[in-house]
Write an enzyme that holds these catalytic residues in place. Structure first.
Site, PDB file in Angstrom:
ATOM      1  N   LYS A 125       0.838  -1.202   0.000  1.00  0.00           N
ATOM      2  CA  LYS A 125       0.000   0.000   0.000  1.00  0.00           C
ATOM      3  C   LYS A 125       0.880   1.261   0.000  1.00  0.00           C
ATOM      4  O   LYS A 125       0.678   2.175  -0.797  1.00  0.00           O
ATOM      5  CB  LYS A 125      -0.905   0.007   1.229  1.00  0.00           C
ATOM      6  CG  LYS A 125      -1.839  -1.202   1.360  1.00  0.00           C
ATOM      7  CD  LYS A 125      -2.994  -1.127   0.410  1.00  0.00           C
ATOM      8  CE  LYS A 125      -4.066  -2.172   0.735  1.00  0.00           C
ATOM      9  NZ  LYS A 125      -3.609  -3.572   0.731  1.00  0.00           N
ATOM     10  N   LYS A 160      -8.720   1.943   4.014  1.00  0.00           N
ATOM     11  CA  LYS A 160      -8.281   0.548   4.010  1.00  0.00           C
ATOM     12  C   LYS A 160      -7.082   0.361   4.935  1.00  0.00           C
ATOM     13  O   LYS A 160      -6.276   1.284   5.137  1.00  0.00           O
ATOM     14  CB  LYS A 160      -7.935   0.087   2.599  1.00  0.00           C
ATOM     15  CG  LYS A 160      -6.966   0.951   1.820  1.00  0.00           C
ATOM     16  CD  LYS A 160      -6.910   0.488   0.363  1.00  0.00           C
ATOM     17  CE  LYS A 160      -6.061   1.380  -0.497  1.00  0.00           C
ATOM     18  NZ  LYS A 160      -6.084   0.980  -1.920  1.00  0.00           N
ATOM     19  N   ARG A 210      -4.944  -4.709 -13.187  1.00  0.00           N
ATOM     20  CA  ARG A 210      -3.673  -5.279 -12.750  1.00  0.00           C
ATOM     21  C   ARG A 210      -2.710  -5.255 -13.936  1.00  0.00           C
ATOM     22  O   ARG A 210      -2.953  -5.893 -14.963  1.00  0.00           O
ATOM     23  CB  ARG A 210      -3.866  -6.700 -12.233  1.00  0.00           C
ATOM     24  CG  ARG A 210      -2.572  -7.518 -12.058  1.00  0.00           C
ATOM     25  CD  ARG A 210      -1.567  -6.887 -11.099  1.00  0.00           C
ATOM     26  NE  ARG A 210      -2.108  -6.609  -9.798  1.00  0.00           N
ATOM     27  CZ  ARG A 210      -2.226  -7.507  -8.823  1.00  0.00           C
ATOM     28  NH1 ARG A 210      -1.844  -8.756  -9.032  1.00  0.00           N
ATOM     29  NH2 ARG A 210      -2.722  -7.157  -7.651  1.00  0.00           N
ATOM     30  N   ARG A 225     -10.205  -5.883 -13.278  1.00  0.00           N
ATOM     31  CA  ARG A 225     -11.050  -6.651 -12.352  1.00  0.00           C
ATOM     32  C   ARG A 225     -12.251  -5.777 -11.997  1.00  0.00           C
ATOM     33  O   ARG A 225     -12.126  -4.794 -11.272  1.00  0.00           O
ATOM     34  CB  ARG A 225     -10.218  -7.048 -11.129  1.00  0.00           C
ATOM     35  CG  ARG A 225      -9.064  -7.988 -11.506  1.00  0.00           C
ATOM     36  CD  ARG A 225      -7.948  -7.984 -10.509  1.00  0.00           C
ATOM     37  NE  ARG A 225      -7.341  -6.676 -10.370  1.00  0.00           N
ATOM     38  CZ  ARG A 225      -6.461  -6.362  -9.423  1.00  0.00           C
ATOM     39  NH1 ARG A 225      -6.092  -7.269  -8.544  1.00  0.00           N
ATOM     40  NH2 ARG A 225      -5.968  -5.157  -9.352  1.00  0.00           N
ATOM     41  N   ARG A 233     -15.442  -3.291  -4.682  1.00  0.00           N
ATOM     42  CA  ARG A 233     -14.129  -3.899  -4.833  1.00  0.00           C
ATOM     43  C   ARG A 233     -14.079  -4.742  -6.101  1.00  0.00           C
ATOM     44  O   ARG A 233     -14.979  -5.545  -6.355  1.00  0.00           O
ATOM     45  CB  ARG A 233     -13.804  -4.775  -3.618  1.00  0.00           C
ATOM     46  CG  ARG A 233     -13.796  -4.034  -2.303  1.00  0.00           C
ATOM     47  CD  ARG A 233     -13.683  -4.980  -1.128  1.00  0.00           C
ATOM     48  NE  ARG A 233     -14.824  -5.877  -1.045  1.00  0.00           N
ATOM     49  CZ  ARG A 233     -14.916  -6.912  -0.205  1.00  0.00           C
ATOM     50  NH1 ARG A 233     -13.906  -7.161   0.611  1.00  0.00           N
ATOM     51  NH2 ARG A 233     -15.986  -7.675  -0.181  1.00  0.00           N
ATOM     52  N   ASP A 273      -1.657  -1.872  -9.497  1.00  0.00           N
ATOM     53  CA  ASP A 273      -3.105  -1.721  -9.545  1.00  0.00           C
ATOM     54  C   ASP A 273      -3.417  -0.292  -9.951  1.00  0.00           C
ATOM     55  O   ASP A 273      -2.964   0.661  -9.297  1.00  0.00           O
ATOM     56  CB  ASP A 273      -3.735  -2.042  -8.188  1.00  0.00           C
ATOM     57  CG  ASP A 273      -3.653  -3.522  -7.845  1.00  0.00           C
ATOM     58  OD1 ASP A 273      -3.322  -4.322  -8.745  1.00  0.00           O
ATOM     59  OD2 ASP A 273      -3.904  -3.872  -6.678  1.00  0.00           O
ATOM     60  N   GLU A 281      -1.922   0.789  -5.936  1.00  0.00           N
ATOM     61  CA  GLU A 281      -1.177  -0.180  -5.141  1.00  0.00           C
ATOM     62  C   GLU A 281      -0.040  -0.743  -5.981  1.00  0.00           C
ATOM     63  O   GLU A 281      -0.129  -0.824  -7.214  1.00  0.00           O
ATOM     64  CB  GLU A 281      -2.110  -1.314  -4.681  1.00  0.00           C
ATOM     65  CG  GLU A 281      -1.547  -2.196  -3.602  1.00  0.00           C
ATOM     66  CD  GLU A 281      -2.624  -3.034  -2.901  1.00  0.00           C
ATOM     67  OE1 GLU A 281      -2.344  -4.201  -2.594  1.00  0.00           O
ATOM     68  OE2 GLU A 281      -3.739  -2.513  -2.683  1.00  0.00           O
ATOM     69  N   ASN A 283       2.056  -4.229  -5.957  1.00  0.00           N
ATOM     70  CA  ASN A 283       2.146  -5.566  -5.376  1.00  0.00           C
ATOM     71  C   ASN A 283       3.513  -6.167  -5.685  1.00  0.00           C
ATOM     72  O   ASN A 283       3.930  -6.232  -6.843  1.00  0.00           O
ATOM     73  CB  ASN A 283       1.049  -6.462  -5.957  1.00  0.00           C
ATOM     74  CG  ASN A 283      -0.332  -5.978  -5.578  1.00  0.00           C
ATOM     75  OD1 ASN A 283      -0.886  -6.378  -4.566  1.00  0.00           O
ATOM     76  ND2 ASN A 283      -0.899  -5.101  -6.396  1.00  0.00           N
TER      77      ASN A 283
END
Length: 316
Positions: A125, A160, A210, A225, A233, A273, A281, A283
């Site tokens: 994050k 979050k 993604r 997504r 979400r 993301d 984000e 990852n």
């Protein structure tokens, strides 16, 4: 090459979508030896090298069972050609300790991807804050009053936890501020835990994209997504629908810029993301979506990854 994958239990893999499985399958097709262990099998004894009790496996070509175990052997990680760290979050204390064992293995001579220190230095994050030019309004704080001020300014916000995964613990608070105090208390644990707050991005209805960056270069397709029903979400784990699509010019700009910075730090594979034009984000632990993108577009993401892994090992 001898490749060790540090991952979750093999028996738990969902091979129809698992990215680590896709990596193994591509590597095995090239004749590389596949070994696997869990972080619990990492061992470091006084005056010794970091080692692991490894499962030596062959892939069956099927899905059930998808592998056969030829035996187990304890090997020093430095004896292997590459160690691929693919343990899923949470990034808890045991994950943290595993990165230290893997870093010691590097001192022994092991080649670990992603680099253990880089895994620690880039919380998924928080890592976006290094790239303010690509993110929307974002606040990281424990302070309830600061969160209230952020909401008053932006009206529609997302809150979050910093250690969440798969969309867990994500809340949206609209202009009416309904339940903002309760949600803040839930996430910040009465001011003892840090929370990320972001302006709500309405482009989420078109998907949380993604974008995979491998060896500093983006794959040409993302997986959008898309939230379903009343969900906000898009995470696949939260029921989102994955739709592969070509990168936009903005997607490519973000991916190439960040890849140029993070790949030299030892992050062979990252998953960005992006919602609309905004990065949300980064990852680094075990980015996914290889199989979904490959199946929908024909672009071979596992091949791109193993190409990059082989090149990185040859340079090491």
């Amino acid at each position: 090459m001898k490749l060790l994958f540090v991952a979750d239990p093999l028996e738990a893999f969902k091979t129809y979508k698992d990215t680590t499985f896709a990596m193994m399958r591509e590597a095995a097709a090239r004749g590389h030896q596949i070994l696997a262990c869990e972080p619990a099998q990492l061992v470091w004894e006084r005056d010794g090298r970091v080692s692991a009790v490894c499962r030596d496996i062959t892939l069956t070509g099927g899905l059930d069972p998808w592998f056969e175990e030829r035996g187990r052997v304890r090997l020093a990680l430095a004896e292997l050609d590459a160690v691929v760290m693919r343990k899923d979050p949470p990034f808890d204390s045991e994950y943290f300790y595993a990165t230290h064992l893997l870093q010691q293995a590097e001192r022994d001579g092991a080649r670990v991807f992603n680099k253990p220190s880089a895994l620690r230095d880039h919380p998924e994050k928080l890592a976006i804050m290094e790239f303010p030019q690509f993110i929307g309004p974002t606040l990281v704080t424990r302070d309830e009053q600061a969160i209230k001020r952020f909401h008053a300014e932006h009206q529609d916000i997302i809150l979050k936890p910093l250690d969440g995964m798969g969309g867990m613990g994500i809340f949206r608070v609209g202009p009416d501020g309904l339940n903002l105090g309760s949600i803040t208390e839930t996430l910040n644990k009465q001011g003892t835990q840090t929370v990320m707050v972001q302006r709500y991005l309405p482009e989420i209805v078109k998907g949380d994209k993604r974008i995979l960056v491998i060896g500093g270069k983006p794959a040409p397709f993302s997986l959008a997504r898309i939230p379903q029903g009343s969900e906000i979400r898009g995470n696949l784990a939260a029921g989102g629908k994955g739709v592969a699509q070509p990168l936009s010019a903005r997607d490519r700009e973000i991916a190439e810029s960040i890849g140029a910075v993070l790949a030299p730090r030892g992050l062979l594979l990252i998953g960005l993301d992006v919602i609309g034009d905004s990065l949300t984000e980064i990852n680094v632990t075990s980015p996914t979506c290889f199989q979904e993108i490959t199946q929908q577009t024909g672009f071979d993401v596992p091949r791109m990854f193993v190409d990059a892994l082989e090149a990185a090992v040859s340079r090491a």
